[in-house]
Scaffold this motif. Structure first.
Motif, PDB file in Angstrom:
ATOM      1  N   PHE A  52       8.389 109.137  86.716  1.00 54.88           N
ATOM      2  CA  PHE A  52       7.272 110.082  86.632  1.00 54.88           C
ATOM      3  C   PHE A  52       6.647 110.392  87.992  1.00 54.88           C
ATOM      4  O   PHE A  52       5.632 111.086  88.060  1.00 54.88           O
ATOM      5  N   SER A  53       7.256 109.911  89.067  1.00 49.07           N
ATOM      6  CA  SER A  53       6.641 110.089  90.382  1.00 49.07           C
ATOM      7  C   SER A  53       6.487 111.562  90.756  1.00 49.07           C
ATOM      8  O   SER A  53       5.549 111.930  91.469  1.00 49.07           O
ATOM      9  N   GLN A  54       7.382 112.411  90.273  1.00 46.23           N
ATOM     10  CA  GLN A  54       7.309 113.835  90.610  1.00 46.23           C
ATOM     11  C   GLN A  54       6.354 114.609  89.711  1.00 46.23           C
ATOM     12  O   GLN A  54       5.919 115.709  90.071  1.00 46.23           O
ATOM     13  N   THR A  55       6.053 114.065  88.546  1.00 44.07           N
ATOM     14  CA  THR A  55       5.201 114.798  87.595  1.00 44.07           C
ATOM     15  C   THR A  55       3.827 114.162  87.410  1.00 44.07           C
ATOM     16  O   THR A  55       3.036 114.641  86.593  1.00 44.07           O
ATOM     17  N   ALA A  56       3.548 113.105  88.163  1.00 41.63           N
ATOM     18  CA  ALA A  56       2.264 112.414  88.015  1.00 41.63           C
ATOM     19  C   ALA A  56       1.162 113.128  88.780  1.00 41.63           C
ATOM     20  O   ALA A  56       0.400 112.533  89.552  1.00 41.63           O
ATOM     21  N   THR A  57       1.074 114.416  88.593  1.00 41.21           N
ATOM     22  CA  THR A  57       0.026 115.252  89.174  1.00 41.21           C
ATOM     23  C   THR A  57      -0.499 116.177  88.074  1.00 41.21           C
ATOM     24  O   THR A  57       0.226 116.515  87.130  1.00 41.21           O
ATOM     25  N   GLU A 104     -31.158 126.746  80.092  1.00 41.39           N
ATOM     26  CA  GLU A 104     -31.600 128.136  80.092  1.00 41.39           C
ATOM     27  C   GLU A 104     -31.952 128.589  78.675  1.00 41.39           C
ATOM     28  O   GLU A 104     -31.606 127.928  77.698  1.00 41.39           O
ATOM     29  N   PRO A 105     -32.684 129.729  78.538  1.00 41.97           N
ATOM     30  CA  PRO A 105     -33.232 130.118  77.232  1.00 41.97           C
ATOM     31  C   PRO A 105     -32.227 130.205  76.095  1.00 41.97           C
ATOM     32  O   PRO A 105     -32.555 129.851  74.963  1.00 41.97           O
ATOM     33  N   ASP A 106     -30.994 130.646  76.382  1.00 43.18           N
ATOM     34  CA  ASP A 106     -30.036 130.798  75.283  1.00 43.18           C
ATOM     35  C   ASP A 106     -29.519 129.471  74.746  1.00 43.18           C
ATOM     36  O   ASP A 106     -28.892 129.439  73.680  1.00 43.18           O
ATOM     37  N   VAL A 107     -29.788 128.372  75.450  1.00 42.72           N
ATOM     38  CA  VAL A 107     -29.371 127.048  74.954  1.00 42.72           C
ATOM     39  C   VAL A 107     -30.520 126.038  75.020  1.00 42.72           C
ATOM     40  O   VAL A 107     -30.288 124.837  75.071  1.00 42.72           O
ATOM     41  N   LYS A 108     -31.765 126.535  75.038  1.00 43.04           N
ATOM     42  CA  LYS A 108     -32.912 125.634  75.030  1.00 43.04           C
ATOM     43  C   LYS A 108     -32.835 124.718  73.818  1.00 43.04           C
ATOM     44  O   LYS A 108     -32.424 125.130  72.734  1.00 43.04           O
ATOM     45  N   GLY A 109     -33.247 123.482  73.995  1.00 41.29           N
ATOM     46  CA  GLY A 109     -33.165 122.514  72.917  1.00 41.29           C
ATOM     47  C   GLY A 109     -31.865 121.759  72.889  1.00 41.29           C
ATOM     48  O   GLY A 109     -31.632 120.951  71.999  1.00 41.29           O
ATOM     49  N   SER A 110     -30.997 122.005  73.886  1.00 41.08           N
ATOM     50  CA  SER A 110     -29.733 121.277  73.957  1.00 41.08           C
ATOM     51  C   SER A 110     -29.968 119.858  74.460  1.00 41.08           C
ATOM     52  O   SER A 110     -30.914 119.580  75.200  1.00 41.08           O
ATOM     53  N   ALA A 111     -29.067 118.960  74.048  1.00 40.77           N
ATOM     54  CA  ALA A 111     -29.162 117.568  74.465  1.00 40.77           C
ATOM     55  C   ALA A 111     -28.077 117.198  75.456  1.00 40.77           C
ATOM     56  O   ALA A 111     -28.282 116.332  76.305  1.00 40.77           O
ATOM     57  N   SER A 112     -26.907 117.827  75.356  1.00 37.53           N
ATOM     58  CA  SER A 112     -25.835 117.566  76.309  1.00 37.53           C
ATOM     59  C   SER A 112     -24.819 118.689  76.219  1.00 37.53           C
ATOM     60  O   SER A 112     -24.749 119.407  75.209  1.00 37.53           O
ATOM     61  N   HIS A 113     -24.027 118.840  77.285  1.00 41.63           N
ATOM     62  CA  HIS A 113     -22.987 119.864  77.339  1.00 41.63           C
ATOM     63  C   HIS A 113     -21.639 119.178  77.467  1.00 41.63           C
ATOM     64  O   HIS A 113     -21.420 118.374  78.383  1.00 41.63           O
ATOM     65  N   GLN A 114     -20.740 119.478  76.536  1.00 41.49           N
ATOM     66  CA  GLN A 114     -19.412 118.880  76.511  1.00 41.49           C
ATOM     67  C   GLN A 114     -18.364 119.942  76.829  1.00 41.49           C
ATOM     68  O   GLN A 114     -18.447 121.069  76.334  1.00 41.49           O
ATOM     69  N   ARG A 115     -17.380 119.570  77.637  1.00 41.57           N
ATOM     70  CA  ARG A 115     -16.345 120.511  78.067  1.00 41.57           C
ATOM     71  C   ARG A 115     -14.967 119.933  77.778  1.00 41.57           C
ATOM     72  O   ARG A 115     -14.775 118.708  77.796  1.00 41.57           O
ATOM     73  N   LEU A 116     -14.001 120.828  77.518  1.00 39.94           N
ATOM     74  CA  LEU A 116     -12.630 120.409  77.256  1.00 39.94           C
ATOM     75  C   LEU A 116     -11.697 121.162  78.193  1.00 39.94           C
ATOM     76  O   LEU A 116     -11.666 122.399  78.190  1.00 39.94           O
ATOM     77  N   VAL A 117     -10.983 120.407  79.014  1.00 39.91           N
ATOM     78  CA  VAL A 117      -9.996 121.008  79.911  1.00 39.91           C
ATOM     79  C   VAL A 117      -8.602 120.617  79.439  1.00 39.91           C
ATOM     80  O   VAL A 117      -8.374 119.508  78.950  1.00 39.91           O
ATOM     81  N   ARG A 118      -7.677 121.546  79.580  1.00 39.20           N
ATOM     82  CA  ARG A 118      -6.278 121.288  79.241  1.00 39.20           C
ATOM     83  C   ARG A 118      -5.458 121.329  80.522  1.00 39.20           C
ATOM     84  O   ARG A 118      -5.659 122.199  81.373  1.00 39.20           O
ATOM     85  N   TYR A 119      -4.539 120.362  80.653  1.00 46.43           N
ATOM     86  CA  TYR A 119      -3.662 120.374  81.820  1.00 46.43           C
ATOM     87  C   TYR A 119      -2.365 119.636  81.519  1.00 46.43           C
ATOM     88  O   TYR A 119      -2.237 118.924  80.509  1.00 46.43           O
ATOM     89  N   SER A 120      -1.403 119.851  82.404  1.00 46.06           N
ATOM     90  CA  SER A 120      -0.122 119.151  82.334  1.00 46.06           C
ATOM     91  C   SER A 120      -0.197 117.926  83.235  1.00 46.06           C
ATOM     92  O   SER A 120      -0.704 117.996  84.356  1.00 46.06           O
ATOM     93  N   PHE A 121       0.341 116.815  82.730  1.00 45.37           N
ATOM     94  CA  PHE A 121       0.394 115.588  83.516  1.00 45.37           C
ATOM     95  C   PHE A 121       1.514 114.713  82.975  1.00 45.37           C
ATOM     96  O   PHE A 121       1.592 114.468  81.764  1.00 45.37           O
ATOM     97  N   GLY A 122       2.404 114.291  83.866  1.00 46.78           N
ATOM     98  CA  GLY A 122       3.489 113.403  83.471  1.00 46.78           C
ATOM     99  C   GLY A 122       4.410 113.986  82.419  1.00 46.78           C
ATOM    100  O   GLY A 122       4.946 113.246  81.592  1.00 46.78           O
TER     101      GLY A 122
END
Length: 433
Positions: A48-53, A197-215
């Motif tokens: 996996f040395s070549q794809t471990a990025t 900001e006003p459109d998300v007032k009252g929020s407690a946390s922001h969660q994000r999902l990223v997709r990528y290739s690895f190995g």
């Protein structure tokens, strides 16, 4: 009983009292199937040395947890992270106090902590689940990375095969497990220096999902976004014209916000917010100015930032609670350089993830639990029945159905018009007009 909150500058939550700490026992262990050490990965890791990025990284979904007087656990999709709004004049901040959940997603939706992420994905782009190997979070992938690096921090995680995708789900002693020995300014600083900001007032946390290739695998990783930069990441350009008086005058005056713990009821999904490009997301850390010359804080955080592909870093130094020294940096090159110099360890990470996938695919129930007690061995155990399932029956049916089906994946809840809310209602989105 949860602690009480008062509103702090920037519209964030300041805890003023805390519940008594309750220690929870570890869940019982399933039967041990096998255990491995890092050295056991040496042979297969070379392939996996070549794809471990990480390549082809992109944001695929995001959501905010809604706080406030909601009976149902609610997320806003796509939501929006809090904006970096530093003060023009430094003020003396109170130290962190009270107690905070170790896993915010589990505390709010304990029965299926990864389900909100799945619903956000289905609401954003149902086709994203095709040819997907792993869904995890910054904690689960980070724990595996620490293991192959010889950083033996104890952890447990549930592993489950859902159709063709393997889910990694962090496991604490309890969904409402609390962070211990909280001190410093890691909570109060962002409460003052970032704003919902006003459109998300009252929020407690922001969660994000990223997709990528690895190995040679396709992964989706969920993580919490500390905030976003409205301008390019430099200290001068990121500075906003916000003063203490401005922030206080803009606060809701009747907000009643607290960390709600879900009883496991169905999740409510609403449209609100705005997609923020990953290039503007930052990670935030605070440190005493006394540690500036003898602690490489960025270096310590780079592995975690690599997992989540976060390109900006804010490091705020304080002198007895006054932050005069705040560094805002573009660190994407630092993250890339860290990846290059840790190829051997990342190759072992790729080998380990592949091995986990093979093991769980071979299980009759498609389930495992991974346990590391800090001794240098990673245990593969049977998953006990009380651990539950990764997804509810309803959400699993959505996940496994044909992506070309004409049936809708998500039935959206009626939109709450956050922009029409006022200071008097606390921007909670629950007003009747």
């Amino acid at each position: 009983m949860l602690g009480q909150y008062r509103r702090g500058p920037g519209g964030r939550n300041w805890r003023t009292s805390a519940p008594k700490k309750v220690e929870t026992p570890s869940p019982p262990y399933g039967t041990l199937l096998k255990s491995i050490e890092v050295k056991d990965l040496d042979g297969e890791s070379t392939s996996f040395s070549q794809t471990a990025t990480i390549t082809d990284s992109r944001l695929v979904a995001s959501y905010n947890w809604v706080d406030g007087n909601t009976v149902e656990p609610t997320i806003l999709v796509p939501g929006k992270p809090p904006r970096w709004t530093p003060l023009t004049e430094a003020m003396n901040l109170a130290q962190d106090s009270g107690e905070y959940f170790r896993d915010k997603n589990a505390a709010r939706y304990p029965k299926h902590p990864m389900e909100p992420a799945v619903l956000a994905l289905l609401a954003t782009d149902p086709a994203v689940r095709t040819k997907l190997d792993v869904i995890g979070c910054g904690s689960t992938i980070g724990n595996l990375l620490r293991f192959v690096r010889g950083k033996d921090k104890p952890f447990r995680m549930l592993v489950e095969l859902v159709q063709d995708t393997v889910f990694f789900i962090r496991r604490e002693n309890s969904p409402t497990e609390l962070l211990h020995d909280v001190y410093g300014y890691g909570h109060t600083f962002p409460e003052v220096y970032t704003s919902w900001e006003p459109d998300v007032k009252g929020s407690a946390s922001h969660q994000r999902l990223v997709r990528y290739s690895f190995g040679g695998l396709q992964l989706i990783v969920r993580f919490e976004g500390d905030g976003y930069l409205a301008k390019s990441p430099s200290s001068s350009e990121a500075s906003q014209d916000a003063s203490v008086d401005d922030l206080i005058s803009g606060l809701p005056v009747a907000a009643n916000i607290s960390e709600k713990v879900s009883s496991g009821t169905k999740l409510k999904v609403q449209r609100a917010g705005e997609v923020v490009d990953q290039d503007f997301i930052f990670d935030l850390k605070t440190r005493s100015v006394n540690k500036k010359n003898d602690q490489d804080t960025l270096g310590e955080e780079l592995p975690r930032m690599w997992v989540s592909q976060i390109p900006n870093f804010i490091l705020a130094y304080h002198t007895r609670g006054v932050f005069h020294d705040i560094e805002v940096s573009d660190v994407h090159q630092d993250v890339e350089e860290w990846e290059k110099t840790h190829n051997q360890q990342l190759s072992k990470l790729a080998a380990l993830i592949h091995r986990i996938i093979v093991e769980v695919r071979g299980r009759p129930d498609g389930k495992l639990e991974l346990c590391n007690d800090g001794s240098g061995e990673l245990e593969f155990r049977e998953q006990r029945s009380e651990a539950g399932d990764a997804l509810s029956v309803e959400t699993k049916a959505l996940w496994v159905k044909d992506v070309d089906s004409d049936e809708p994946d998500i039935v959206w809840a009626a939109d709450d018009d956050y922009t029409a809310c006022t200071e008097s209602c606390g921007y909670c989105g629950q007003c009747t007009y």
